[in-house]
Each structure stands twice: as structure tokens, then as C-alpha cells.
Design a protein around this motif. Structure first.
Motif, short mmCIF file in Angstrom:
data_model
loop_
_atom_site.label_atom_id
_atom_site.label_comp_id
_atom_site.label_asym_id
_atom_site.label_seq_id
_atom_site.Cartn_x
_atom_site.Cartn_y
_atom_site.Cartn_z
N PHE A 223 0.83 -1.20 0.00
CA PHE A 223 0.00 0.00 0.00
C PHE A 223 0.87 1.26 0.00
CE2 PHE A 223 -2.57 3.29 2.08
CZ PHE A 223 -3.70 3.27 1.28
N MET A 224 2.04 1.18 0.64
CA MET A 224 2.96 2.32 0.70
C MET A 224 3.78 2.47 -0.58
SD MET A 224 2.49 3.84 3.50
CE MET A 224 1.19 3.40 4.61
N GLY A 225 3.54 1.59 -1.55
CA GLY A 225 4.22 1.70 -2.82
C GLY A 225 5.48 0.86 -2.96
N TYR A 226 5.73 0.01 -1.98
CA TYR A 226 6.91 -0.86 -2.04
C TYR A 226 6.60 -2.17 -2.73
CZ TYR A 226 9.32 2.09 1.37
OH TYR A 226 9.93 3.13 2.02
N HIS A 227 7.62 -2.77 -3.32
CA HIS A 227 7.54 -4.14 -3.77
C HIS A 227 7.85 -4.99 -2.54
CE1 HIS A 227 7.33 -3.04 -7.98
NE2 HIS A 227 8.29 -2.17 -7.74
N VAL A 228 7.27 -6.18 -2.46
CA VAL A 228 7.44 -7.03 -1.30
C VAL A 228 8.15 -8.32 -1.72
CG1 VAL A 228 6.24 -8.34 0.51
CG2 VAL A 228 5.37 -6.11 -0.21
N LYS A 229 9.14 -8.69 -0.95
CA LYS A 229 9.84 -9.95 -1.17
C LYS A 229 9.70 -10.79 0.09
CE LYS A 229 14.25 -11.94 -2.55
NZ LYS A 229 15.62 -11.63 -3.01
N SER A 230 9.24 -12.00 -0.07
CA SER A 230 9.03 -12.89 1.07
C SER A 230 10.35 -13.54 1.47
CB SER A 230 8.03 -13.97 0.68
OG SER A 230 7.78 -14.81 1.78
N VAL A 231 10.57 -13.63 2.77
CA VAL A 231 11.72 -14.33 3.32
C VAL A 231 11.20 -15.61 3.94
CG1 VAL A 231 13.60 -14.24 5.00
CG2 VAL A 231 12.92 -12.16 3.79
N PRO A 232 11.72 -16.76 3.53
CA PRO A 232 11.19 -18.02 4.06
C PRO A 232 11.45 -18.18 5.55
CG PRO A 232 13.16 -18.42 2.74
CD PRO A 232 12.83 -16.97 2.60
N ALA A 233 10.49 -18.77 6.22
CA ALA A 233 10.65 -19.09 7.64
C ALA A 233 11.22 -20.50 7.76
CB ALA A 233 9.31 -19.01 8.36
N ARG A 234 11.89 -20.74 8.86
CA ARG A 234 12.39 -22.09 9.13
C ARG A 234 11.21 -22.97 9.54
NH1 ARG A 234 17.67 -20.01 12.39
NH2 ARG A 234 16.11 -18.75 13.42
N ALA A 235 11.46 -24.24 9.67
CA ALA A 235 10.42 -25.20 10.04
C ALA A 235 9.78 -24.85 11.38
CB ALA A 235 10.98 -26.62 10.08
N ASP A 236 10.55 -24.21 12.27
CA ASP A 236 9.99 -23.86 13.59
C ASP A 236 9.23 -22.53 13.57
OD1 ASP A 236 12.00 -21.93 13.49
OD2 ASP A 236 12.95 -22.54 15.37
N GLY A 237 9.15 -21.87 12.41
CA GLY A 237 8.38 -20.63 12.29
C GLY A 237 9.19 -19.37 12.50
N THR A 238 10.47 -19.48 12.81
CA THR A 238 11.31 -18.29 13.00
C THR A 238 12.06 -17.97 11.71
OG1 THR A 238 13.18 -19.58 13.84
CG2 THR A 238 11.59 -18.73 15.47
N VAL A 239 12.67 -16.80 11.68
CA VAL A 239 13.37 -16.34 10.49
C VAL A 239 14.87 -16.49 10.69
CG1 VAL A 239 13.79 -14.35 8.98
CG2 VAL A 239 11.53 -14.70 9.99
N SER A 240 15.52 -17.01 9.70
CA SER A 240 16.97 -17.18 9.73
C SER A 240 17.65 -15.89 9.27
CB SER A 240 17.35 -18.33 8.79
OG SER A 240 18.70 -18.25 8.42
N ALA A 241 18.65 -15.46 10.04
CA ALA A 241 19.41 -14.28 9.63
C ALA A 241 20.10 -14.54 8.30
CB ALA A 241 20.43 -13.92 10.71
N ALA A 242 20.52 -15.77 8.07
CA ALA A 242 21.15 -16.11 6.79
C ALA A 242 20.18 -15.91 5.62
CB ALA A 242 21.66 -17.55 6.81
N ALA A 243 18.91 -16.27 5.82
CA ALA A 243 17.90 -16.07 4.77
C ALA A 243 17.68 -14.58 4.51
CB ALA A 243 16.59 -16.74 5.15
N VAL A 244 17.72 -13.77 5.56
CA VAL A 244 17.56 -12.32 5.39
C VAL A 244 18.76 -11.76 4.63
CG1 VAL A 244 17.43 -10.10 6.59
CG2 VAL A 244 16.08 -12.03 7.39
N ARG A 245 19.97 -12.17 5.03
CA ARG A 245 21.17 -11.68 4.33
C ARG A 245 21.14 -12.09 2.86
NH1 ARG A 245 23.54 -13.05 9.30
NH2 ARG A 245 24.17 -15.10 8.52
N GLU A 246 20.65 -13.29 2.57
CA GLU A 246 20.56 -13.77 1.18
C GLU A 246 19.57 -12.93 0.37
OE1 GLU A 246 18.90 -17.77 -0.88
OE2 GLU A 246 20.40 -18.07 0.70
N ALA A 247 18.51 -12.46 1.04
CA ALA A 247 17.48 -11.67 0.35
C ALA A 247 17.87 -10.20 0.20
CB ALA A 247 16.15 -11.78 1.10
N MET A 248 18.91 -9.77 0.91
CA MET A 248 19.31 -8.37 0.88
C MET A 248 19.83 -7.96 -0.49
SD MET A 248 18.70 -6.78 3.64
CE MET A 248 19.60 -5.32 3.22
N SER A 249 19.54 -6.72 -0.85
CA SER A 249 20.08 -6.11 -2.06
C SER A 249 20.09 -4.60 -1.84
CB SER A 249 19.21 -6.46 -3.27
OG SER A 249 17.98 -5.74 -3.22
N ALA A 250 20.65 -3.90 -2.80
CA ALA A 250 20.71 -2.43 -2.71
C ALA A 250 19.32 -1.81 -2.78
CB ALA A 250 21.58 -1.89 -3.83
#
Length: 131
Positions: free
Chosen positions: A45-72
């Protein structure tokens, strides 16, 4: 959901304004796939594109997955702690250090009996990362 959308909207507007003030053209927001539906909806709604970061099997987010999804192009990471599964993110400091503005919502945290202690611990961890 409306009040949650309004709270998130104000925070996303602040992030958007901060990037605009710096002349930044970042247009992507990372949202864990375990997030409440208002998170990606607010970002879109704020005009951003959204990229999903996968959750681990336990429902939490891996910092490695966030770093992998990072871009400029990443303007922010929307993270709820405790998350929609009711779990505290064990790698919140590492996620915050990944390189984008970190939007942390914690409305569910107030249902915890020791929420003041948890918030203090979260702030201390984020201060370490920011230093």
C-alpha cells in the motif's frame, strides 16, 4: 486489522520519509512468509515491492535467509517479535544487522507477563548491533 494496518502504516511512512530525505530510491521490503497478512499489505500500500523471506520449520526467520534476500533495493525488513506463530526471533540482532532499516512490531508482546524485561533485552541487543 484496521488498527494494525494504521500502526504499521505510520511506521512504514517514517521509513519511506527517511529514505526520501536521503535521496534513496530503495523500493523493496522484506517480509517473512510467516508474517501477518497486514505486513505485506501495508508495504504494498505504501508503494513498495514485497519480497518474502522463508521461515524455518519452527516458524522463525533465519538471519542467513535475510542476508541472502538483501540487495541495494531493500528499504526495510518488517519483523514481528514475537512473530505470528507466537515465537520470539532468536536471531533478531543478526537480522537487524543485515543492512536495511528494521521495522519491528511487537503488539503481541504485551500479552507476555514479563514484556518489560523482553523489550529491554531487545533494545539492548539492537543497541549492540547499532554501535
Amino acid at each position: 486489522c484496521r488498527s494494525r494496518f494504521l500502526r504499521f502504516g505510520r511506521r512504514m511512512l517514517a521509513i519511506k520519509a527517511a529514505h526520501a530525505a536521503k535521496g534513496s530510491k530503495r523500493n523493496l521490503v522484506l517480509v517473512p512468509d510467516s508474517a501477518h497478512g497486514t505486513n505485506p499489505a501495508t508495504a504494498a500500500f505504501m508503494g513498495y515491492h514485497v519480497k518474502s523471506v522463508p521461515a524455518r520449520a519452527d516458524g522463525t526467520v533465519s538471519a542467513a535467509a535475510v542476508r541472502e534476500a538483501m540487495s541495494a533495493d531493500v528499504a526495510a525488513i518488517m519483523l514481528t517479535n514475537p512473530n505470528t506463530c507466537g515465537l520470539f526471533e532468536p536471531e533478531i540482532a543478526e537480522i537487524a544487522a543485515a543492512g536495511a532499516d528494521t521495522f519491528v512490531a511487537g503488539s503481541a508482546i504485551f500479552n507476555q507477563p514479563d514484556y518489560a524485561k523482553v523489550i529491554a533485552e531487545m533494545r539492548a541487543e539492537l543497541r549492540k548491533v547499532s554501535a
